[in-house]
Design an enzyme around this catalytic site. Structure first.
Site, PDB file in Angstrom:
ATOM      1  N   THR A  48       0.850  -1.243  -0.074  1.00 38.52           N
ATOM      2  CA  THR A  48      -0.004   0.057  -0.045  1.00 38.52           C
ATOM      3  C   THR A  48       0.794   1.201   0.075  1.00 38.52           C
ATOM      4  O   THR A  48       2.086   1.368   0.025  1.00 38.52           O
ATOM      5  CB  THR A  48      -0.924   0.101   1.292  1.00 38.52           C
ATOM      6  OG1 THR A  48      -0.091   0.218   2.389  1.00 38.52           O
ATOM      7  CG2 THR A  48      -1.460  -1.460   1.470  1.00 38.52           C
ATOM      8  N   CYS A  49       0.419   2.381  -0.128  1.00 38.06           N
ATOM      9  CA  CYS A  49       1.073   3.717   0.053  1.00 38.06           C
ATOM     10  C   CYS A  49       1.978   3.665   1.345  1.00 38.06           C
ATOM     11  O   CYS A  49       2.877   4.521   1.342  1.00 38.06           O
ATOM     12  CB  CYS A  49       0.092   4.832  -0.193  1.00 38.06           C
ATOM     13  SG  CYS A  49      -1.058   5.075   1.171  1.00 38.06           S
ATOM     14  N   ARG A  51       2.903   0.796   3.327  1.00 38.07           N
ATOM     15  CA  ARG A  51       3.582  -0.377   3.939  1.00 38.07           C
ATOM     16  C   ARG A  51       3.803  -1.413   2.704  1.00 38.07           C
ATOM     17  O   ARG A  51       2.995  -1.327   1.560  1.00 38.07           O
ATOM     18  CB  ARG A  51       2.842  -0.944   5.022  1.00 38.07           C
ATOM     19  CG  ARG A  51       1.716  -1.680   4.445  1.00 38.07           C
ATOM     20  CD  ARG A  51       0.953  -2.251   5.971  1.00 38.07           C
ATOM     21  NE  ARG A  51       0.647  -1.154   6.833  1.00 38.07           N
ATOM     22  CZ  ARG A  51       1.023  -1.170   8.030  1.00 38.07           C
ATOM     23  NH1 ARG A  51       2.099  -2.040   8.485  1.00 38.07           N
ATOM     24  NH2 ARG A  51       0.806  -0.144   8.727  1.00 38.07           N
ATOM     25  N   SER A 106      -1.524   1.616  11.535  1.00 37.30           N
ATOM     26  CA  SER A 106      -1.841   2.544  10.388  1.00 37.30           C
ATOM     27  C   SER A 106      -1.390   4.166  10.717  1.00 37.30           C
ATOM     28  O   SER A 106      -1.175   4.514  11.968  1.00 37.30           O
ATOM     29  CB  SER A 106      -3.344   2.476  10.033  1.00 37.30           C
ATOM     30  OG  SER A 106      -3.818   1.512   9.455  1.00 37.30           O
ATOM     31  N   GLU A 111      -7.899   3.221  11.063  1.00 40.04           N
ATOM     32  CA  GLU A 111      -8.721   3.618   9.641  1.00 40.04           C
ATOM     33  C   GLU A 111      -9.100   2.216   8.986  1.00 40.04           C
ATOM     34  O   GLU A 111      -8.418   1.062   9.343  1.00 40.04           O
ATOM     35  CB  GLU A 111      -7.688   4.430   8.731  1.00 40.04           C
ATOM     36  CG  GLU A 111      -6.494   3.690   8.490  1.00 40.04           C
ATOM     37  CD  GLU A 111      -6.446   2.817   7.313  1.00 40.04           C
ATOM     38  OE1 GLU A 111      -7.467   2.911   6.424  1.00 40.04           O
ATOM     39  OE2 GLU A 111      -5.449   2.139   7.068  1.00 40.04           O
ATOM     40  N   GLN A 113      -9.610   1.274   5.851  1.00 42.40           N
ATOM     41  CA  GLN A 113      -9.158   0.972   4.622  1.00 42.40           C
ATOM     42  C   GLN A 113      -8.370  -0.182   4.427  1.00 42.40           C
ATOM     43  O   GLN A 113      -8.151  -1.062   3.645  1.00 42.40           O
ATOM     44  CB  GLN A 113      -8.512   2.141   3.825  1.00 42.40           C
ATOM     45  CG  GLN A 113      -8.723   2.061   2.619  1.00 42.40           C
ATOM     46  CD  GLN A 113      -8.172   3.327   1.742  1.00 42.40           C
ATOM     47  OE1 GLN A 113      -7.920   4.280   2.253  1.00 42.40           O
ATOM     48  NE2 GLN A 113      -7.847   3.284   0.190  1.00 42.40           N
ATOM     49  N   GLY A 186      -6.612   9.625 -10.296  1.00 45.78           N
ATOM     50  CA  GLY A 186      -6.942   8.283  -9.869  1.00 45.78           C
ATOM     51  C   GLY A 186      -8.402   8.181  -9.762  1.00 45.78           C
ATOM     52  O   GLY A 186      -9.281   8.880  -9.716  1.00 45.78           O
ATOM     53  N   ASP A 189      -9.885   3.648  -4.250  1.00 39.96           N
ATOM     54  CA  ASP A 189     -10.482   3.892  -2.944  1.00 39.96           C
ATOM     55  C   ASP A 189     -10.448   5.230  -2.324  1.00 39.96           C
ATOM     56  O   ASP A 189     -11.343   5.768  -1.722  1.00 39.96           O
ATOM     57  CB  ASP A 189     -10.422   2.733  -1.886  1.00 39.96           C
ATOM     58  CG  ASP A 189     -10.779   1.656  -2.603  1.00 39.96           C
ATOM     59  OD1 ASP A 189     -11.787   1.459  -3.437  1.00 39.96           O
ATOM     60  OD2 ASP A 189     -10.452   0.280  -1.916  1.00 39.96           O
ATOM     61  N   THR A 190      -9.028   5.506  -2.173  1.00 39.59           N
ATOM     62  CA  THR A 190      -8.631   6.826  -1.458  1.00 39.59           C
ATOM     63  C   THR A 190      -9.173   8.023  -2.235  1.00 39.59           C
ATOM     64  O   THR A 190      -9.843   8.890  -1.450  1.00 39.59           O
ATOM     65  CB  THR A 190      -7.044   6.784  -1.614  1.00 39.59           C
ATOM     66  OG1 THR A 190      -6.617   5.623  -0.678  1.00 39.59           O
ATOM     67  CG2 THR A 190      -6.525   8.112  -0.653  1.00 39.59           C
TER      68      THR A 190
END
Length: 417
Positions: A48-49, A51, A106, A111, A113, A186, A189-190
């Site tokens: 992910t952004c 990790r 996180s 969070e 997500q 983009g 989800d974010t």
């Protein structure tokens, strides 16, 4: 079988390091095949952004081969990444997985997500056959623990996320968002969460740019936003007061030159830009421009801390739940060590039983007295079943091996008499 979790995250490494170790979605299957072929019996990759983590089932508990593989796969010098890497073996790996899924590790405490991202990571690994008994059970339990934490604590009560933190930061710079134009790059989800938060703030106009206009339109339509393709970015960038980008592109989408051109067209009216992507979507040099306020995902740390107090007590409750569940899971893992022994014992006793039953049937076929045949069968089974344990206990008594004698009493439920 041992468990190991190896990775880097926003706690241990800056974005400049994390982006080098990230796995692009289209490369994930290849990477899973490669790591399971070279170093791990089972593997799942979470990227992910914030990790990049590998969860692996190994014959030994040494995580170094996994770290070596990560360096070789991304062509990284070991010295450049090793200071940022953490490794959690066995029970620590289980606890780490539970904490990550519950949002306790996180950038934004609690969070939700990350749970969806972990489910996607497991689904991808399971689909290509990279997981087995250990990781299948680990991730199933991980999702159950995360659900219990959400249900039994208030960890998700406050609406705090990277997306909401981004919008909060925008409000600090532009007090009234109703007069601003926002460009979202983009359609994941974010970005969707950002669009949702922006709609709640009644932002003036939203433009969604994506590689495919169709996907951009799916996200844009519910919010009354405009959809464009990435190819249109150079022409539309000057319209944006606020730019928020989060794509899976391996290379930057916005360079310094494109932003300079946009600033000239805007007559140097300032632009607020947030790059949530890892690898980064916006060249770092853009931040050197005098009329640009560029923030990366790491810059959001101070913002998100403001809404965290209500979640801290819930996090302590969550940690207690996790401690109990880690013990439960590890007891199951340890029970797997007994499976081969149990299987061998059952196979041995069944073979002895079958041999004696065949012998008894032959005697019955000869016309022997059934009562005598049954008694002989019972004696033979008793003698065969107890022969090896009796010999072992005699040797234990002779050698003073009290531990084996005590274990036998527990195993066969024998009283002291």
């Amino acid at each position: 079988m041992h468990l190991i979790a190896v990775g880097i995250n926003h706690h241990t490494a800056p974005v400049s390091v994390r982006e080098k170790a990230a796995f692009a979605p289209e490369k994930l299957t290849e990477a899973l095949h490669d790591v399971t072929r070279q170093v791990a019996g089972e593997a799942a990759i979470l990227s992910t952004c914030n990790r990049t983590e590998l969860y692996c089932g190994l014959e030994n508990g040494d995580g170094e081969p996994v770290i070596e593989w990560l360096c070789e796969y991304h062509r990284l010098r070991r010295a450049d990444i090793r200071p940022y890497v953490y490794e959690h073996p066995d029970q620590a790996a289980v606890k780490h997985a539970f904490r990550v899924a519950a949002g306790l590790d996180s950038l934004v405490l609690g969070e939700p997500q990350i749970l969806g991202q972990m489910k996607e990571a497991f689904a991808a690994a399971h689909k290509v056959g990279a997981t087995g008994k250990i990781l299948n059970r680990l991730f199933q339990q991980t999702f159950a623990v995360a659900k219990q934490v959400r249900t039994d604590t208030a960890i998700g009560a406050s609406p705090v996320s990277v997306a909401s933190a981004t919008v909060m930061l925008a409000k600090r710079i532009f007090t009234d968002l109703s007069e601003q134009t926002v460009l979202l790059i983009g359609a994941g989800d974010t970005i969707e969460l950002c669009a949702r938060h922006l709609a709640e703030q009644h932002v003036g106009h939203v433009i969604v740019a994506n590689r495919t206009v169709e996907r951009a339109r799916l996200l844009a339509d519910p919010f009354g936003a405009e959809a464009i393709s990435l190819a249109e970015l150079p022409a539309r960038l000057a319209d944006a007061d606020i730019v928020i980008s989060s794509t899976a592109s391996p290379l930057p989408i916005l360079g310094k030159g494109a932003v300079e051109s946009a600033l000239k067209a805007r007559r140097h009216r300032p632009m607020f830009m947030v790059d949530i992507a890892v690898p980064r979507d916006i060249e770092p040099e853009v931040g050197d421009l005098s009329d640009v306020y560029l923030y990366t995902v790491d810059d959001l740390k101070d913002v998100v801390q403001e809404n965290m107090q209500s979640r801290e007590a819930a996090a302590r409750e969550a940690e207690r739940i996790i401690e109990v569940k880690v013990v439960d899971f590890w007891q199951w893992v340890r029970s797997l060590d007994a499976v081969p022994t149990i299987r061998a014992l059952r196979e041995t006793t069944e073979a002895l039983r079958d041999a004696e039953v065949r012998r008894a049937r032959r005697r019955l076929a000869r016309g022997d007295d059934p009562e005598a045949v049954l008694e002989q069968l019972a004696r033979a089974l008793t003698n065969k079943f107890t022969h090896a344990p009796t010999d072992a206990l005699k040797r234990a008594d002779h050698d003073g091996n009290d531990a084996l004698l005590d274990a036998a009493r527990r195993l066969f439920n024998l009283n002291d008499d």
